[in-house]
Scaffold this active site. Structure first.
Site, PDB file in Angstrom:
ATOM      1  N   TYR A  60       5.075   6.525   9.665  1.00 45.94           N
ATOM      2  CA  TYR A  60       4.206   5.362   9.439  1.00 45.94           C
ATOM      3  C   TYR A  60       4.927   4.285   8.623  1.00 45.94           C
ATOM      4  CZ  TYR A  60      -0.185   2.836   8.835  1.00 45.94           C
ATOM      5  OH  TYR A  60      -1.161   1.875   8.870  1.00 45.94           O
ATOM      6  N   PRO A 116      -1.804   0.224  19.439  1.00 42.29           N
ATOM      7  CA  PRO A 116      -1.711  -0.286  18.068  1.00 42.29           C
ATOM      8  C   PRO A 116      -1.967   0.747  16.959  1.00 42.29           C
ATOM      9  CG  PRO A 116      -3.730  -1.049  19.107  1.00 42.29           C
ATOM     10  CD  PRO A 116      -2.940  -0.362  20.174  1.00 42.29           C
ATOM     11  N   LYS A 119       3.038  -0.174  15.048  1.00 42.86           N
ATOM     12  CA  LYS A 119       4.489  -0.215  15.234  1.00 42.86           C
ATOM     13  C   LYS A 119       5.016  -1.445  15.992  1.00 42.86           C
ATOM     14  CE  LYS A 119       5.823   3.356  13.140  1.00 42.86           C
ATOM     15  NZ  LYS A 119       5.698   2.788  11.819  1.00 42.86           N
ATOM     16  N   HIS A 152       0.851  -1.200   0.000  1.00 46.16           N
ATOM     17  CA  HIS A 152       0.000   0.000   0.000  1.00 46.16           C
ATOM     18  C   HIS A 152       0.878   1.238   0.000  1.00 46.16           C
ATOM     19  CE1 HIS A 152      -3.835  -1.967   1.910  1.00 46.16           C
ATOM     20  NE2 HIS A 152      -3.429  -2.574   0.805  1.00 46.16           N
ATOM     21  N   TYR A 202      -8.332   5.194   8.524  1.00 46.74           N
ATOM     22  CA  TYR A 202      -8.340   5.517   9.956  1.00 46.74           C
ATOM     23  C   TYR A 202      -9.388   6.608  10.155  1.00 46.74           C
ATOM     24  CZ  TYR A 202      -3.811   3.175  10.817  1.00 46.74           C
ATOM     25  OH  TYR A 202      -2.792   2.259  10.956  1.00 46.74           O
TER      26      TYR A 202
END
Ligand code: FAD
Ligand code: DHB
Length: 394
Positions: free
Chosen positions: A388, A296, A300, A75, A204
């Site tokens: 990220y 979460p 990570k 992604h 998200y």
């Protein structure tokens, strides 16, 4: 009691312990991996799904990339949703081509177990009463029981890869560890559903009813999470209730919504931040969740565990050539630097996206201002993207 010997005794066959065993094997270093659960339990435990670029690169470089390349889903971006709109963050464009890959932690564990079994080096499931000792003197060892028989495994190093509830960290005198901790007043209800993902990237969502996350495992299976209370009973969540809450929190004004399907797994997890310093005591080295836990939201935990054991394997391999143990001595400080960076990022993502328990309207407006800034500033999006996808392993 039977006595045996190895160079590195590894406690725990999660991603950290298994990857450490694999990296040591590639350097010709002998290890024994001890796991208190069964092989099936370890393989079937549903957890993380987001691999940083560094984790993918490590798996590929060490011969574990074949199925990952075939079945993993690269992604290049993610969506952040709030106020009824989805905003795209093009992570690859912002980071010079780095990306994440969706590949379940249980698939990583399966690949690592297959690799280990192929080496014929010991990986022992279903052990009891594991106890590390002697790590401050010159004779480290780990005692354990298997099928009622007692064993004493002497070694040069002990690697505590036994997760947050393991025995290695608690074997260190509390006066020798500084612990930093933060509990969050919420948990995540996670489900796996037989439903084709309706978005090609993760979403998200900050919603007045609480956080929700859309993820996936394959072209047929969706993974979804809902913010809930930290101690909620999963049995209070019927499938209908889960879907109606997911639809309420995830749907956007452009008509996007998750596809529904049969729920094949569900569970509730609490959220905490935790760091134990230092990550080493004598010849005992802590890696992964045994040393640190992140909430979460930043995806990570698994990746930090991989970065730890990459560094630990390098350090263990060093003394035979340098004798000075520089890398072993630097292991904890280098790991803590990465850990605290991930702690900051995970805390930031968590506090920006979850409904605050205070119910304070100011907090919600401040979150929306932060999200608005994030999706309208290239600088802010770059900061999100580079954390990220993860900085390269060092
Ligand atoms: P573990 O996976 O906990 O492995 C430790 C092993 O040690 C276990 O197999 C355990 O059975 C064994 N053990 C424990 N005690 C003993 C003992 N006394 N003797 C012998 N063996 C013992 N991370 C991400 O990077 N990305 C994500 O997207 C993500 N999502 C997550 C979602 C959820 C719902 C959860 C719960 C976690 C998520 N994480 C994520 C975190 C990630 O799963 C963990 O950080 C990761 O499992 C850490 O690996 P580990 O090997 O250090 O520990
Ligand atoms: C998943 C888990 C996470 O914690 C996250 O931040 C993103 C995705 C997952 O399980 O797919």
């Amino acid at each position: 009691m039977s006595a045996t010997r190895t160079q590195v005794a590894i406690v725990g066959a999660g991603p950290a312990g298994l990857m450490l065993g694999h990296l040591l094997h590639l350097r010709g270093i002998d290890s024994v991996i001890l796991e208190n659960r069964s092989r099936d339990y370890v393989i079937e435990r549903v957890r993380a799904g987001v691999l940083e670029q560094g984790t993918v690169d490590l798996m590929t470089a060490t011969g574990l990339g074949e199925r990952l390349r075939r079945e993993g889903m690269r992604h290049d971006g993610i969506y952040i949703a709030f106020n009824g709109r989805r905003h795209h963050v093009d992570m690859a464009a912002l980071t010079g081509g780095r990306a994440i890959t969706i590949y379940g932690q249980n698939e990583v564990v399966k690949d690592l177990i297959d690799a280990r079994v192929g080496t014929s080096r010991p990986l022992i499931f279903g052990v009891d009463q594991v106890m590390p000792s002697g790590f401050t003197g010159g004779r480290p060892s780990v005692s354990f029981q298997k099928d009622g028989d007692g064993f004493e495994l002497s070694c040069d190093f002990i690697a505590g890869c036994d997760g947050f509830h393991g025995v290695c960290r608690t074997a260190i005198p509390p006066s020798q560890l500084q612990v930093y901790e933060r509990d969050y007043p919420f948990g995540w209800l996670g489900i796996l559903a037989h439903a084709a993902p309706s978005s090609n990237e993760l979403v998200y969502s900050n919603h007045p009813r609480g956080f929700a996350l859309f993820s996936m495992r394959s072209l047929q299976v969706t993974r979804l999470y809902l913010q809930c209370g930290p101690d909620e009973d999963v049995n209070d969540w019927s499938d209908d209730r889960i879907w109606s809450e997911l639809q309420a929190r995830l749907h956007t004004d452009d008509g996007w919504r998750p596809n529904e399907g049969a729920i094949i797994q569900k569970g509730v997890t609490g959220m905490r931040s935790f760091v134990a310093e230092p990550m080493r005591y004598g010849r005992l080295f802590l890696a992964g969740d045994a040393a640190h836990i992140v909430p979460p939201t930043g995806a990570k935990g698994l990746n930090l565990a991989m970065a730890d054991v990459y560094r630990l394997a390098e350090a263990i391999a060093e003394p035979s050539t340098s004798r000075r143990e520089d890398a072993l001595n630097a292991y904890s400080d280098r790991g803590l630097r990465r850990t605290w960076r991930a702690q900051r990022f995970s805390w930031w993502m968590t506090s920006m996206l979850h409904r605050s328990d205070s119910g304070n309207a100011f907090d919600h407006r401040r979150q929306l201002a932060e999200l608005d800034y994030l999706v309208s500033s290239r600088a802010a999006m770059t900061s999100l993207a580079e954390n990220y996808v993860g900085v390269p392993f060092d």
